[in-house]
Motif scaffolding. Structure first.
Motif, short mmCIF file in Angstrom:
data_model
loop_
_atom_site.label_atom_id
_atom_site.label_comp_id
_atom_site.label_asym_id
_atom_site.label_seq_id
_atom_site.Cartn_x
_atom_site.Cartn_y
_atom_site.Cartn_z
N SER A 14 -0.87 35.40 7.52
CA SER A 14 0.40 35.82 7.24
C SER A 14 1.60 34.86 8.02
O SER A 14 1.24 34.52 8.88
N SER B 103 -0.94 37.13 11.23
CA SER B 103 -2.22 38.02 11.36
C SER B 103 -3.40 37.35 10.30
O SER B 103 -2.96 36.64 9.26
N GLY C 168 -5.20 38.92 8.61
CA GLY C 168 -5.05 39.83 7.72
C GLY C 168 -6.24 40.37 7.08
O GLY C 168 -6.88 41.31 8.01
N THR C 169 -6.91 40.11 5.81
CA THR C 169 -7.93 40.65 5.28
C THR C 169 -9.41 40.24 5.95
O THR C 169 -10.31 40.90 5.64
N MET D 235 -0.63 37.33 2.18
CA MET D 235 -1.39 37.66 3.34
C MET D 235 -0.90 39.22 3.94
O MET D 235 -0.12 39.04 4.54
N ARG E 243 -0.33 41.84 6.76
CA ARG E 243 -0.24 41.93 8.07
C ARG E 243 -1.10 42.89 8.50
O ARG E 243 -0.86 44.32 8.46
N THR E 244 -2.32 42.73 9.22
CA THR E 244 -3.15 44.01 9.69
C THR E 244 -3.07 43.67 11.31
O THR E 244 -2.69 42.62 11.94
N TYR F 148 -4.61 45.67 -0.85
CA TYR F 148 -3.80 44.80 0.15
C TYR F 148 -2.66 45.25 0.68
O TYR F 148 -2.15 44.94 1.70
N ASP G 198 -1.35 46.33 4.58
CA ASP G 198 -0.23 45.73 5.02
C ASP G 198 0.80 46.50 5.80
O ASP G 198 1.21 47.51 5.70
#
Length: 478
Positions: free
Chosen positions: A165, A174, A176-177, A200, A202-203, A319, A323
């Motif tokens: 991200s 991040s 991300g996934t 993407m 943000r996790t 997603y 997020d």
């Protein structure tokens, strides 16, 4: 010293100053990995923003090893650029290491066989043909063990290719996934190329990486690949009902992968309470249960009130759900899938699928005969973790439709010649088809055959009974 709760080698103030000075020098002197493996520690350096092609023109060479992030985070534009640069430079013997990747893998095409060789840690459809034809490789390995390949220098990436991200106001991107084994690859890579993508999510958890750790950044907002939307078959719906109504208790912690059977199970849990999620991956079916208050994670001792995952493949709804959502923790695969960590989860219920099961309970999940299909994945990690549950309430479940699309039985007298045993007959507890539930733990071979024949399709039961007698020299019996 400790950074973000992890122990890293102690460095004296003099050495720290020396290393800090080195960080400001050319990228060739990138030595900060000697004192920290923490991608979250800001460094006094910035990535160079370039095109995807320019990034590889600067660093790709013959004989190198390239690691690629996978699943929904597969940096397809970067991998396509890598393929072009490798071809244009007449390069040779470049290994591309990855887990499951999405979209077409251009580098495994026959015309690139002398330039690139794919090495799968878990196979996807895009490399099956090249593996079958001997142009690509596959490594059989448990998901929880993959980071060890990088930390023990068994695989030493020269380049890591990822997708992140955009950085926040503090400079943090991040992953991300897909966190899974990415961090272990990054901290052991000489060069990091990142696709920076606004799509993407943000996790949190182990997903953060400070932009200063990136060497070359490429802005590309290609939408993430999506899966899902295919409705479950009547047989899969029945399997979901059997598992949901008989094997999933209130307060259970769930692990399940992607696909119609896991989604069918989730759809049958709308009246359950205080469910938790601790899974290497989860799908869009979790969202409705969260909104209904069925998934709370409140019974967990660790990560209470949080869904724990490691990578995702789904659709935009999934997603968007993850997020910037602190309810989700994306953690490294050697933690999420660690058998002991799994065993600590309350009423751990692990639901996994397979290709075929023989009459003694051997489970083939990674190949069709000698032809490699996928990989070990997290099946054994979670099946064994649930079996070892410290509260004694774990449920290891193997679920499969009883027949193939061609009408052949998936419960078979013996596995196909060359088929791999992923989950052994000693690991297996519950096997579920649309015909019912078989419980195999503690049962003899003839008792197992009896239970499995009961949940085979009726059209195949007589033949299976005959085959069981021929194999065991006695009739299956309860």
């Amino acid at each position: 010293m400790s950074v973000m709760g992890k122990v890293v080698p102690h460095v004296s103030s003099r050495n720290f100053s020396r290393i800090s000075a080195a960080l400001c020098s050319a990228k060739a002197n990138r030595t900060y990995f000697t004192y920290t493996q923490e991608l979250s520690q800001p460094l006094d350096r910035k990535p160079e923003f370039v095109t995807a092609k320019e990034a590889f023109e600067k660093c790709l060479k013959s004989g190198q090893t390239v690691y690629s992030q996978g699943a929904a985070a597969t940096p397809v534009p970067l991998l396509n650029a890598m393929t072009e640069v490798g071809k244009a430079g007449s390069m040779k013997d470049i290994k591309v290491v990855h887990m499951h990747t999405e979209k077409d893998a251009a580098y495994v095409a026959p015309e690139y066989k002398d330039i690139f060789r794919s090495v799968s840690l878990f196979m996807a459809a895009n490399v099956r043909k090249s593996v079958a034809e001997g142009r690509s490789d596959a490594i059989p390995i448990f998901l929880q063990d993959i980071p060890k390949l990088f930390h023990r220098k068994i695989i030493q990436p020269d380049i890591a290719v990822i997708q992140v991200s955009p950085p926040d106001q503090h400079g943090y991107c991040s992953l991300g996934t897909s966190v899974d084994c990415v961090r272990s690859a990054l901290v052991n890579s000489k060069t990091i190329i990142a696709q920076v993508n606004v799509n993407m999510p943000r996790t949190f958890g182990d997903a953060i990486i400070h932009m200063s750790h990136i060497d070359y950044a490429v802005s590309d907002n290609t939408p993430l690949p999506e899966h899902g939307g295919k409705g479950a078959s009547p047989e899969e719906i029945k399997i979901g009902q059997l598992i949901g109504e008989n094997l999933v208790e209130d307060g259970a912690t769930l692990q399940m992968g992607i696909g119609s059977i896991p989604d069918a199970v989730l759809s049958c849990l709308k009246n359950h309470k205080d469910l938790g999620i601790h899974s290497e991956m989860f799908s869009v079916g979790v969202i409705d249960l969260v909104r209904r208050g069925c998934v709370t994670n409140n019974k967990k001792k660790n990560h209470k009130g949080r869904i724990v995952g490691s990578f995702l493949v789904g659709n935009k709804e999934l997603y968007d759900f993850v997020d910037n959502n602190p309810f989700i923790e994306m953690l490294e695969i050697d933690y999420v899938n660690n058998t002991h960590i799994v065993s600590l989860q309350p009423t751990m219920t692990a639901i996994n699928s397979c290709i075929e099961v023989d009459l003694t309970g051997q489970v083939c999940a990674d190949s069709i005969g000698t032809r490699m299909y996928s990989g070990f994945g997290g099946q054994v990690d979670f099946i064994r973790g649930a079996a070892e549950a410290v509260d004694g309430r774990g449920k290891p479940v193997i679920a499969l439709v009883s027949t193939t699309r061609q009408g052949e039985s998936k419960i078979v007298p013996t596995l196909k010649v060359g088929a791999g045993v992923v989950t052994t007959r000693a690991h297996v507890h519950y096997v579920v088809t649309e015909q019912g539930i078989a419980y195999l733990f503690g049962k003899t071979l003839r008792q197992r055959a009896y239970e499995l024949i009961k949940i085979a399709h009726p059209d195949h039961r007589e033949a299976l009974e005959k085959a069981a007698f021929e194999r065991l020299k006695c009739m299956p019996a309860p």
